[in-house]
Design a protein around this motif. Structure first.
Motif, PDB file in Angstrom:
ATOM      1  N   VAL A 123       0.835  -1.192   0.000  1.00 56.66           N
ATOM      2  CA  VAL A 123       0.000   0.000   0.000  1.00 56.66           C
ATOM      3  C   VAL A 123       0.873   1.246   0.000  1.00 56.66           C
ATOM      4  N   GLY A 124       0.685   2.094  -0.986  1.00 58.11           N
ATOM      5  CA  GLY A 124       1.400   3.357  -1.043  1.00 58.11           C
ATOM      6  C   GLY A 124       0.640   4.429  -0.279  1.00 58.11           C
ATOM      7  N   ALA A 125       1.307   5.082   0.650  1.00 56.24           N
ATOM      8  CA  ALA A 125       0.684   6.143   1.448  1.00 56.24           C
ATOM      9  C   ALA A 125       1.666   7.301   1.580  1.00 56.24           C
ATOM     10  N   GLU A 126       1.125   8.498   1.704  1.00 53.26           N
ATOM     11  CA  GLU A 126       1.942   9.693   1.904  1.00 53.26           C
ATOM     12  C   GLU A 126       2.105   9.890   3.404  1.00 53.26           C
ATOM     13  N   MET A 127       3.197   9.423   3.946  1.00 54.73           N
ATOM     14  CA  MET A 127       3.369   9.358   5.396  1.00 54.73           C
ATOM     15  C   MET A 127       3.267  10.740   6.054  1.00 54.73           C
ATOM     16  N   SER A 128       3.753  11.760   5.384  1.00 54.56           N
ATOM     17  CA  SER A 128       3.714  13.109   5.967  1.00 54.56           C
ATOM     18  C   SER A 128       2.305  13.691   5.988  1.00 54.56           C
ATOM     19  N   PHE A 129       1.390  13.071   5.251  1.00 54.55           N
ATOM     20  CA  PHE A 129       0.023  13.575   5.158  1.00 54.55           C
ATOM     21  C   PHE A 129      -0.984  12.542   5.668  1.00 54.55           C
ATOM     22  N   LEU A 130      -0.509  11.633   6.517  1.00 54.07           N
ATOM     23  CA  LEU A 130      -1.361  10.585   7.066  1.00 54.07           C
ATOM     24  C   LEU A 130      -1.476  10.784   8.573  1.00 54.07           C
ATOM     25  N   VAL A 148       4.340   1.558   1.868  1.00 52.75           N
ATOM     26  CA  VAL A 148       5.402   2.104   1.028  1.00 52.75           C
ATOM     27  C   VAL A 148       5.185   3.613   0.904  1.00 52.75           C
ATOM     28  N   GLU A 149       6.240   4.397   1.065  1.00 55.88           N
ATOM     29  CA  GLU A 149       6.127   5.842   0.906  1.00 55.88           C
ATOM     30  C   GLU A 149       5.766   6.178  -0.551  1.00 55.88           C
ATOM     31  N   ALA A 150       4.684   6.933  -0.730  1.00 57.90           N
ATOM     32  CA  ALA A 150       4.176   7.218  -2.070  1.00 57.90           C
ATOM     33  C   ALA A 150       4.500   8.630  -2.551  1.00 57.90           C
ATOM     34  N   MET A 151       5.169   9.425  -1.731  1.00 51.74           N
ATOM     35  CA  MET A 151       5.445  10.800  -2.140  1.00 51.74           C
ATOM     36  C   MET A 151       6.219  10.860  -3.453  1.00 51.74           C
ATOM     37  N   ARG A 152       7.254  10.047  -3.560  1.00 50.67           N
ATOM     38  CA  ARG A 152       8.141  10.140  -4.715  1.00 50.67           C
ATOM     39  C   ARG A 152       7.464   9.736  -6.031  1.00 50.67           C
ATOM     40  N   PRO A 153       6.770   8.602  -6.119  1.00 53.03           N
ATOM     41  CA  PRO A 153       6.118   8.309  -7.401  1.00 53.03           C
ATOM     42  C   PRO A 153       5.059   9.340  -7.788  1.00 53.03           C
ATOM     43  N   LEU A 154       4.366   9.910  -6.801  1.00 55.21           N
ATOM     44  CA  LEU A 154       3.345  10.904  -7.113  1.00 55.21           C
ATOM     45  C   LEU A 154       3.964  12.199  -7.628  1.00 55.21           C
ATOM     46  N   GLU A 155       5.086  12.615  -7.029  1.00 55.57           N
ATOM     47  CA  GLU A 155       5.690  13.848  -7.530  1.00 55.57           C
ATOM     48  C   GLU A 155       6.362  13.624  -8.883  1.00 55.57           C
ATOM     49  N   LYS A 156       6.859  12.414  -9.129  1.00 57.05           N
ATOM     50  CA  LYS A 156       7.406  12.125 -10.460  1.00 57.05           C
ATOM     51  C   LYS A 156       6.289  12.129 -11.504  1.00 57.05           C
ATOM     52  N   LEU A 157       5.116  11.653 -11.127  1.00 54.46           N
ATOM     53  CA  LEU A 157       3.971  11.720 -12.035  1.00 54.46           C
ATOM     54  C   LEU A 157       3.656  13.163 -12.392  1.00 54.46           C
ATOM     55  N   ARG A 158       3.707  14.051 -11.397  1.00 60.27           N
ATOM     56  CA  ARG A 158       3.373  15.453 -11.610  1.00 60.27           C
ATOM     57  C   ARG A 158       4.472  16.227 -12.333  1.00 60.27           C
ATOM     58  N   SER A 159       5.677  15.675 -12.406  1.00 56.93           N
ATOM     59  CA  SER A 159       6.827  16.468 -12.850  1.00 56.93           C
ATOM     60  C   SER A 159       6.749  16.867 -14.318  1.00 56.93           C
TER      61      SER A 159
END
Length: 391
Positions: A123-130, A148-159
């Protein structure tokens, strides 16, 4: 489900989730939810989360490779916002109403996950926002899952921005610069730094922006926080502001001076601009972030005040510092994960050069650069010289 256009690339997101070993995304940050829902807006996206005995917690659930199993967990008071969104023809996943607390929101999200996927999940979750209580529910209800920390794949998607996103960022940049010039026109000697910031706030609000921050200096004082310091005749002013337009940041810095700038001030700002121009000159798709820093370093080595200057380049978009991440030694430290990775068309870079001059004050330019296949475009690129304060 709805048949309208999906606002993000499923293929790119699924590839990123594969890279990071994620089966299901549980997204809880408002900025990523806004992105994944194509600009969906609820008034609590802008204001504090506290409500009742808990907090507002929107949740977007995405099952890799199965868009039809995605869901948005909405607060009870979001019905009208969602109705307006779907009535306007925008895509929304299945919407589950009923949450008023963070625990209720996560409970509803996990009920959906259990109905849509197996129990043994990554499960991907944004730990800083949970929130802690929501995280406890997640671990209790899915005891066999691996978080699993999801911050990085989400910001790469947005990049990599779409053409529509680039146009919003262009507009955001131009509106911030126009707001700065409006503030300069209203500034007079004797006004406090707080008053100058208020001019800027009102100018951004009048341009349909959300004012986020202003870092302002007056005279030789290098302190950029709001204060009652007053503008004196002949003082310089640096205006570094972030204004939010339709969810995207316009973040630039421009300079002003009361009266006419003397020769030294003209030369100092030109020196800063030479670093900016050197850094942006090679930018194109295929260049690496380290190449931008190398170009800036060469210019700094030739500059009379190079050892006093600070240069930084960073990705920007929905968040003022996001992928591509090009340095680990900037004012906001983070790993330089993208420094040696080729830039791609559609990425947006902020480049900024600062000269904290002990005798003349804080002199800075910050520019917004969009990467293109064969070069770059500069957004909000006007008013880069000394703007004059009258009175």
């Amino acid at each position: 489900m709805h048949s309208e256009k999906i606002p993000f690339s499923m293929a790119r997101l699924d590839d990123l989730l594969d890279d990071f070993g994620i089966d299901v995304l549980i997204v809880t940050s408002k900025h990523n939810i806004q992105y994944l829902l194509g600009g969906y807006y609820h008034f609590q996206f802008d204001f504090m989360e506290a409500i009742g005995i808990s907090r507002y917690l929107p949740i977007f659930v995405y099952v890799k490779g199965a868009l039809d199993k995605s869901a948005y967990i909405a607060n009870r008071n979001e019905r009208d916002s969602i109705q307006n969104r779907t009535s306007a023809g925008y895509w929304m996943p299945t919407v589950v109403f009923g949450s008023s607390t963070s625990v209720e929101a996560m409970t509803l999200a996990l009920e959906h996950v259990k109905s849509a996927a197996t129990s043994a999940l990554n499960v991907g979750a944004e730990m800083s926002f949970l929130p802690a209580d929501a995280a406890d529910v997640l671990r209790s209800e899915l005891p066999n899952c691996r978080l699993v920390e999801a911050m990085r794949p989400l910001e790469k998607l947005r990049s990599i921005k779409t053409a529509a996103e680039l146009e919003i960022l262009r507009e955001a940049s131009e509106r911030v610069v126009a707001s700065m010039m409006d503030a300069v026109s209203r500034t007079r000697p004797g006004q406090s730094k707080r008053k100058i910031i208020d001019h800027l706030r009102q100018a951004e609000l009048s341009r349909d922006m959300i004012f986020e921050y202003a870092l302002v200096t007056i005279g030789t004082n290098l302190n950029r926080a709001p204060s009652e310091q007053r503008l004196e005749p002949g003082d310089i002013v640096s205006l570094d502001s972030g204004g939010n337009y339709r969810g995207y940041i316009g973040d630039l810095c421009r300079m002003a001076v009361h009266g006419a700038p003397d020769e030294e001030l003209v030369d100092l700002l030109a020196e800063v601009d030479l670093i900016q121009q050197a850094a942006r000159a090679p930018i194109r798709a295929g260049l690496t972030g380290s190449d931008i820093y190398a170009a800036a370093a060469e210019a700094l080595a030739r500059s009379p005040h190079g050892k006093q200057m600070h240069f930084v380049a960073h990705g920007m978009g929905i968040v003022s510092h996001e992928a591509p991440r090009l340095t680990a030694s900037g004012p906001i430290p983070y790993p330089a994960d993208d420094a040696s990775v080729p830039l791609e068309a559609g990425m947006v870079i902020s480049i900024e050069t600062t000269l904290p001059h002990a005798r003349r004050g804080f002199i800075k330019l910050e520019d917004t650069i969009a990467v293109t296949p064969d070069g770059y475009q500069a957004f909000g690129d006007g008013s880069r010289g000394w703007s004059r304060i009258s009175g």
